[in-house]
Scaffold this motif. Structure first.
Motif, PDB file in Angstrom:
ATOM      1  N   ARG A  76     -10.814 -14.515   3.471  1.00 46.68           N
ATOM      2  CA  ARG A  76     -10.643 -13.234   4.140  1.00 46.68           C
ATOM      3  C   ARG A  76      -9.317 -12.591   3.743  1.00 46.68           C
ATOM      4  O   ARG A  76      -9.235 -11.395   3.476  1.00 46.68           O
ATOM      5  N   GLY A  77      -8.251 -13.405   3.669  1.00 42.96           N
ATOM      6  CA  GLY A  77      -6.948 -12.878   3.252  1.00 42.96           C
ATOM      7  C   GLY A  77      -6.968 -12.384   1.817  1.00 42.96           C
ATOM      8  O   GLY A  77      -6.402 -11.324   1.502  1.00 42.96           O
ATOM      9  N   GLU A  78      -7.626 -13.146   0.937  1.00 41.68           N
ATOM     10  CA  GLU A  78      -7.732 -12.734  -0.473  1.00 41.68           C
ATOM     11  C   GLU A  78      -8.530 -11.444  -0.598  1.00 41.68           C
ATOM     12  O   GLU A  78      -8.149 -10.532  -1.359  1.00 41.68           O
ATOM     13  N   ALA A  79      -9.625 -11.352   0.146  1.00 39.23           N
ATOM     14  CA  ALA A  79     -10.439 -10.136   0.102  1.00 39.23           C
ATOM     15  C   ALA A  79      -9.637  -8.941   0.616  1.00 39.23           C
ATOM     16  O   ALA A  79      -9.681  -7.855   0.024  1.00 39.23           O
ATOM     17  N   ARG A  80      -8.895  -9.144   1.689  1.00 40.28           N
ATOM     18  CA  ARG A  80      -8.059  -8.072   2.229  1.00 40.28           C
ATOM     19  C   ARG A  80      -7.014  -7.618   1.211  1.00 40.28           C
ATOM     20  O   ARG A  80      -6.768  -6.435   1.025  1.00 40.28           O
ATOM     21  N   ARG A  81      -6.396  -8.593   0.513  1.00 35.64           N
ATOM     22  CA  ARG A  81      -5.375  -8.275  -0.491  1.00 35.64           C
ATOM     23  C   ARG A  81      -5.977  -7.472  -1.641  1.00 35.64           C
ATOM     24  O   ARG A  81      -5.401  -6.486  -2.094  1.00 35.64           O
ATOM     25  N   LEU A  82      -7.177  -7.887  -2.099  1.00 39.50           N
ATOM     26  CA  LEU A  82      -7.829  -7.168  -3.197  1.00 39.50           C
ATOM     27  C   LEU A  82      -8.204  -5.741  -2.796  1.00 39.50           C
ATOM     28  O   LEU A  82      -8.066  -4.807  -3.593  1.00 39.50           O
ATOM     29  N   ARG A 133      -6.754  -2.353  -4.499  1.00 43.50           N
ATOM     30  CA  ARG A 133      -7.632  -1.325  -5.065  1.00 43.50           C
ATOM     31  C   ARG A 133      -7.362   0.039  -4.425  1.00 43.50           C
ATOM     32  O   ARG A 133      -7.349   1.064  -5.096  1.00 43.50           O
ATOM     33  N   LEU A 134      -7.121   0.046  -3.111  1.00 39.71           N
ATOM     34  CA  LEU A 134      -6.800   1.302  -2.442  1.00 39.71           C
ATOM     35  C   LEU A 134      -5.498   1.898  -2.967  1.00 39.71           C
ATOM     36  O   LEU A 134      -5.371   3.114  -3.128  1.00 39.71           O
ATOM     37  N   ASP A 135      -4.517   1.041  -3.252  1.00 43.43           N
ATOM     38  CA  ASP A 135      -3.258   1.510  -3.816  1.00 43.43           C
ATOM     39  C   ASP A 135      -3.472   2.112  -5.202  1.00 43.43           C
ATOM     40  O   ASP A 135      -2.909   3.156  -5.533  1.00 43.43           O
TER      41      ASP A 135
END
Length: 128
Positions: free
Chosen positions: A63-69, A73-75
């Motif tokens: 979940r943390g990795e998915a949130r980071r990705l 991508r949003l950035d």
């Protein structure tokens, strides 16, 4: 060449009556699809309850990795959007490029001074 055949756009194929056999097949497939959907919903609810009760370290890390990705991508998308919104108008101070191609200089344009022609050493005689 002119086509003389006119198409009747208002005509529609007459509908065929629904037979009992066909209606039974439709009802059976509908019941089967609703039953599969209810099973899937129960499985989702069960999985959500289990995840809420016992979050595993792998799930937390994933979940943390998915949130980071997603944030990365949003950035990237925000940066691309900024590049798309940069102003396209010319700057207020116009810069002129002066000089030869191999020695390019950037600066303000200065009009070159007129060169005087040197007097020719050859004397001309005019006949009156």
């Amino acid at each position: 060449m002119k086509l003389k055949h006119k198409i009747n756009h208002g005509w529609q194929r007459p509908s065929e009556p629904v037979t009992d056999r066909y209606q039974r097949e439709v009802d059976a497939s509908l019941r089967k699809a609703e039953k599969a959907w209810r099973r899937a919903q129960k499985a989702v609810e069960r999985a959500e309850r289990q995840a809420a009760q016992h979050p595993s370290p792998e799930a937390i890390a994933a979940r943390g990795e998915a949130r980071r990705l997603v944030l990365q991508r949003l950035d990237e998308l925000r940066q691309i959007e900024e590049l798309m919104h940069t102003p396209t108008y010319a700057p207020t101070a116009v810069l002129h490029r002066t000089g030869r191609d191999d020695r390019l200089e950037v600066g303000t344009y200065v009009k070159p001074k007129k060169k005087r022609q040197p007097k020719s050493p050859v004397a001309t005689r005019r006949k009156p």
